[in-house]
Each structure stands twice: as C-alpha cells, then as structure tokens.
Design a protein around this motif. Structure first.
Motif, mmCIF file in Angstrom:
data_model
loop_
_atom_site.group_PDB
_atom_site.id
_atom_site.type_symbol
_atom_site.label_atom_id
_atom_site.label_comp_id
_atom_site.label_asym_id
_atom_site.label_seq_id
_atom_site.Cartn_x
_atom_site.Cartn_y
_atom_site.Cartn_z
ATOM 1 N N VAL A 141 0.867 -1.183 0.000
ATOM 2 C CA VAL A 141 0.000 0.000 0.000
ATOM 3 C C VAL A 141 0.900 1.229 0.000
ATOM 4 C CG1 VAL A 141 -1.763 1.269 1.252
ATOM 5 C CG2 VAL A 141 -1.761 -1.224 1.322
ATOM 6 N N VAL A 142 0.723 2.079 -0.994
ATOM 7 C CA VAL A 142 1.569 3.277 -1.077
ATOM 8 C C VAL A 142 0.696 4.526 -0.961
ATOM 9 C CG1 VAL A 142 3.245 4.549 -2.477
ATOM 10 C CG2 VAL A 142 3.195 2.071 -2.575
ATOM 11 N N SER A 143 1.137 5.453 -0.167
ATOM 12 C CA SER A 143 0.407 6.719 -0.083
ATOM 13 C C SER A 143 1.380 7.886 -0.090
ATOM 14 C CB SER A 143 -0.455 6.756 1.178
ATOM 15 O OG SER A 143 0.341 6.522 2.312
ATOM 16 N N VAL A 144 0.938 8.956 -0.718
ATOM 17 C CA VAL A 144 1.750 10.179 -0.742
ATOM 18 C C VAL A 144 0.943 11.249 -0.010
ATOM 19 C CG1 VAL A 144 2.782 11.956 -2.229
ATOM 20 C CG2 VAL A 144 2.831 9.558 -2.936
ATOM 21 N N ILE A 195 -0.773 13.049 -7.648
ATOM 22 C CA ILE A 195 -0.441 12.183 -6.512
ATOM 23 C C ILE A 195 -0.426 10.705 -6.905
ATOM 24 C CG2 ILE A 195 -1.219 11.433 -4.202
ATOM 25 C CD1 ILE A 195 -0.094 14.263 -4.204
ATOM 26 N N SER A 196 -1.429 10.287 -7.687
ATOM 27 C CA SER A 196 -1.506 8.858 -8.014
ATOM 28 C C SER A 196 -0.322 8.423 -8.874
ATOM 29 C CB SER A 196 -2.834 8.508 -8.673
ATOM 30 O OG SER A 196 -2.985 9.279 -9.837
ATOM 31 N N HIS A 197 0.209 9.361 -9.681
ATOM 32 C CA HIS A 197 1.396 9.035 -10.484
ATOM 33 C C HIS A 197 2.568 8.713 -9.548
ATOM 34 C CE1 HIS A 197 4.809 9.443 -13.217
ATOM 35 N NE2 HIS A 197 5.320 10.307 -12.342
ATOM 36 N N PHE A 198 2.727 9.541 -8.509
ATOM 37 C CA PHE A 198 3.846 9.328 -7.584
ATOM 38 C C PHE A 198 3.660 8.064 -6.753
ATOM 39 C CE2 PHE A 198 4.462 13.860 -8.473
ATOM 40 C CZ PHE A 198 5.781 13.786 -8.892
ATOM 41 N N GLU A 199 2.400 7.752 -6.437
ATOM 42 C CA GLU A 199 2.119 6.511 -5.692
ATOM 43 C C GLU A 199 2.505 5.298 -6.539
ATOM 44 O OE1 GLU A 199 -1.512 8.032 -2.790
ATOM 45 O OE2 GLU A 199 -2.003 6.856 -4.571
ATOM 46 N N ASP A 200 2.081 5.330 -7.803
ATOM 47 C CA ASP A 200 2.388 4.204 -8.700
ATOM 48 C C ASP A 200 3.885 4.079 -8.931
ATOM 49 O OD1 ASP A 200 -0.222 3.580 -8.890
ATOM 50 O OD2 ASP A 200 -0.568 4.603 -10.806
ATOM 51 N N LYS A 201 4.535 5.219 -9.133
ATOM 52 C CA LYS A 201 5.978 5.229 -9.398
ATOM 53 C C LYS A 201 6.743 4.617 -8.206
ATOM 54 C CE LYS A 201 9.641 6.495 -11.616
ATOM 55 N NZ LYS A 201 9.941 6.103 -12.977
ATOM 56 N N THR A 202 6.359 5.040 -6.988
ATOM 57 C CA THR A 202 7.024 4.534 -5.788
ATOM 58 C C THR A 202 6.776 3.035 -5.650
ATOM 59 O OG1 THR A 202 6.576 6.684 -4.797
ATOM 60 C CG2 THR A 202 7.314 4.975 -3.308
ATOM 61 N N ALA A 203 5.521 2.626 -5.877
ATOM 62 C CA ALA A 203 5.179 1.207 -5.746
ATOM 63 C C ALA A 203 5.958 0.364 -6.756
ATOM 64 C CB ALA A 203 3.683 1.024 -5.946
#
Lengths: 253, 204
Positions: A65-68, A126-134
C-alpha cells in the motif's frame, strides 16, 4: 545631576534590570527553568527496525500500500533567516526590533513560498507518484523471487484485518511523508523527500520492518529550474528511496 | 528604593559575565566510535567478495584535521582526524557486506585500490525562528577506485550525505551534534553502498 540620575534610571528601567525583583520567587524559578530547558537539546538516532531472515519466515503473499501525503507535500523553510543576536546588544527593545524585522522578512518569504508551493502542488499528480514509488519498490522484490506474490493495493484498501481475510500474510506500507522544498544560500532551493516504510505481519499484527529513507537531490537548483524539472527530479528521488528500501529485503542482514 | 550605584554595579556585573562567556570558546569532542554503522540492505552484498586496499585518505577542507564545526561558542571536534573517520566508515561498510579491506602497500595483493579526498565534513547550526532552529551536517568524499587488473579502468566519483535535525531554541548541550553528524555520514556511506555505477564497476 538630577536629570542625569533620572536619565540613568530610565535607561536601567528600559533595560529591565529590576524587572526580576517584581517577579515572585516561584515565577523566577519557572523562568530560569524555561530558559535552561530551551538551551538543552537532546537527541537520539531515529529508531528503526531492520529485517532479518527470521522476520520473513512464513510470509509468501504480500500486499503493498503506497500513499503520498498530499496536503503537506510542499513547504519552505528559510536557511538564511538572519537572526544574528545583534539585538541583544541593545537590550530588550533591540531584541524586539530584531524579532519584528526578521518576522516581517520571514512572513514575506513565507507568503512567496506558499504561492510557489500551491503552484507546484497544482501540477502534482499524486496517483502518479504513488504508482511510481510502488513500481520502483516492487520491481526488485519480484526479480528477487522473495515472495510468492507481491501486489499493490489501492490506498483505500489498507485495513489489516480485511487483507488477512483475503489471504495476505503481510502488508508493506510505504508512505511519502513529506516532500519539502528548502531555501539554500544564493537563491537556490533543495528538494528533500522523506519516505517511510513498514511491514506488518498480519497474523500477529507485529511490525517486523520499520524504516525511513531520506533522499536529497545532490545539488541545489533555482526555483525556476524546479518549476521546469521538479516533477522529473521528484520521480528520480522517489525511485531511489523506494529502491533503497527494497534493498533491505533483497540483501538481508 | 536602592541607590543607583547598586543597579549600576549589578548591570556592570551582568555585562562582565556576558562578555566573559562571549569570549570563551569551549571544545566538544565527538567520539568517532559513537557514530553507528549502516544497517540497511546493500547491493554490495550481492557481489562476489573482493579485496580493497585503502590508501590514506586526504583531508582537503583546509581546516584543522579534527575540526567539524562551531556551534555558538562550542567548537565541535572529532577525536580522530576526519579523513581517517571517513575511510574507516567506508571500510566497515565494505566489510559488513562480505568484502576484505587491507591497508595499501606496494606488496599488497588486492582487486581494487581506494583513494579518497574528504572535501566536506561540517556541522552547523541554523536558527530558523527565535524558538526553532536546526542542526545541519554535510559529509562528502571524492573516491578514486582503481581496478588492479590491467585495462579494467578507474572510477572517480564524489559521494555526499546531508542531514538536518530540527531543534528548539538552544544548542548548548545534548546529543544533536553527534546525531546530525552520524546521519550525514551514514547518508554518504549509503550513497556509496547503493550506487549502481560503483556496483557495475566492481562486478566488471
């Protein structure tokens, strides 16, 4: 002579030389304690829980689970605020003038920074950064065949009990706690990202891994540079942070 | 009401004490042994063990070899030369990941020779507002890593680490200088330990 004495008295009073006499003893004690505690600054290294091979035994299905953190994504601090202490030389009035001057400058800068922050925030997906991190975190894990399955969950679906019921052994939560732009000397700014990672064993609820990764871009750039390339830089930084966290799993202690 | 001479005397006494303290510089020695080792996972562990011969690191900061900063009236110094502390930190990181580190000599047999120049090792204090401040630590080294096998080349690269710790109004005591410096040094070591270019060069 009398006027000289009166002037001297006024001067001494303006320097608050006898203000302590007006304080009751208890208040004086409290004031001293407050001043002393302001001067004491204790610190320890942040507590982190590192993985061992034993911590992963029996874990085969893992949810990620990733959150920014969006609302606190950007803020600015001033590294050149200009408190010099010169005001001290001119007594309480001098200190007040210095506080006033510095606070005014800080307020103006803070207003400008907030404007910039809002501008950058607007462009952030935000969702781009969440996906990128994941993806950056999961890629090495999948390559290393550490677990039978590693799947990214939508941020909403992070209830531990629910994940356990649908068959997951553990959940890894990655949280981009803070992304900050800081002023650096010479009209430059620095980008810093704080990424926190933890792994919970769902059967017991115990946290077997708890780490924070802080990534700073190596060289400061101008704000204009970040307006142009900030999101790309942030992508690279988050990728690096996520990879570093993944190394904990691949290269166990 | 006391005579003015009493107030004047008190004022003069306070000023003398303030001036005395302003003039005094105290030295705080940071024990390099208190700086912890990195404990995070590193791709260096995934490489077949190699032998690294360390040449003596140089300190090119242009300051005293032990000096790391001045916070208020407190000179912050290490108990060992900064260059030696940085070299030891890198050595320990390589050893932690299964590699062998030795001192360089003409007779030594090693896969790589490491030379280093420390160009930043600094701790400073920054007052953000009247009641908030922060400690900032900077550590940076330029490494020259030469493969002893012919035609395998040399890698020259700079690595740096930075750390910031929020603080209250004061700076006089407490462990914040040590923690800030430790984190900056660990960040620099981590940069080395997770650098894909370096890993590729060693694996070549």
């Amino acid at each position: 002579m009398k006027s000289y004495r009166a002037r001297l008295r006024r001067l001494l009073l303006s320097m608050n030389m006898d203000f302590m006499r007006r304080f009751p003893a208890l208040l004086r004690g409290c004031l001293c304690l407050c001043i002393a505690s302001c001067q004491i600054s204790c610190a320890t290294l942040p507590q982190q829980t590192y993985l061992t091979s034993a911590s992963l035994s029996g874990i085969s299905k893992v949810a990620i689970v990733v959150s920014v953190n969006a609302p606190e994504v950007l803020y600015a601090k001033d590294t050149t605020s200009g408190y010099t202490g010169v005001g001290l030389l001119f007594g309480p009035l001098g200190i007040l003038i210095e506080i006033g001057a510095v606070a005014t400058v800080a307020a103006v800068k803070s207003g400008i920074d907030q404007g910039h922050a809002a501008e950058v925030k607007e462009h952030m997906n935000i969702s781009h950064f969440e996906d990128k991190t994941a993806q950056s975190f999961m890629q090495p894990l999948k390559k290393g065949y550490l677990f039978q399955s590693v799947e990214q969950m939508p941020s909403m679906n992070q209830d531990s009990g629910q994940l356990h019921t649908i068959g997951y052994d553990a959940v890894i939560r990655l949280n981009v706690r803070e992304i900050s732009i800081q002023r650096a000397p010479g009209d430059y700014v620095k980008l810093i990202a704080y990424v926190h990672g933890e792994m919970e064993r769902l059967a017991t609820g115990s946290i077997v891994w708890d780490r924070e990764e802080v990534v700073t871009n190596p060289e400061p750039h101008t704000l204009d540079y970040y307006k142009e390339n900030g999101l790309k830089e942030l992508d690279t930084m988050l990728e690096k942070a996520a990879k570093n966290l993944a190394y904990d799993f691949i290269y166990l202690k | 009401m006391k005579p003015y001479s009493v107030y004047l005397f008190r004022f003069a006494a306070v000023m003398v004490i303030v001036v005395m303290f302003m003039g005094c510089t105290h030295t705080i020695t940071i024990r390099s042994a208190d700086i912890p080792l990195l404990q995070t996972g590193s791709p260096l562990k995934g490489i077949k063990p190699k032998t690294f011969a360390f040449k003596e690191f140089r300190d090119i900061r242009g300051t005293d070899a032990l000096w790391v900063g001045k916070i208020g009236d407190y000179e912050q110094k290490l108990d060992q030369p900064v260059a030696a502390v940085v070299a030891m930190a890198i050595r320990k990181e390589l050893e932690r990941n299964g590699h062998i580190c030795i001192d360089y000599s003409l007779q030594s047999k090693a896969d790589f020779i490491i030379e280093g120049s420390v160009y930043k090792y600094r701790l400073y204090f920054d007052r953000v507002t009247l009641f908030t401040s922060r400690f900032i630590g900077n550590v940076a080294v330029k490494l020259t890593i030469s493969n002893t096998s012919p035609d395998k080349g040399v890698l020259i690269k700079s690595y740096q680490g930075e750390s910031q710790i929020e603080s209250g109004a004061g700076f006089a005591t407490g462990g914040k200088p040590l923690v800030t410096l430790s984190q900056a040094q660990l960040a620099m070591v981590k940069e080395i330990s997770t650098d894909s270019e370096l890993i590729e060069f060693i694996e070549k």
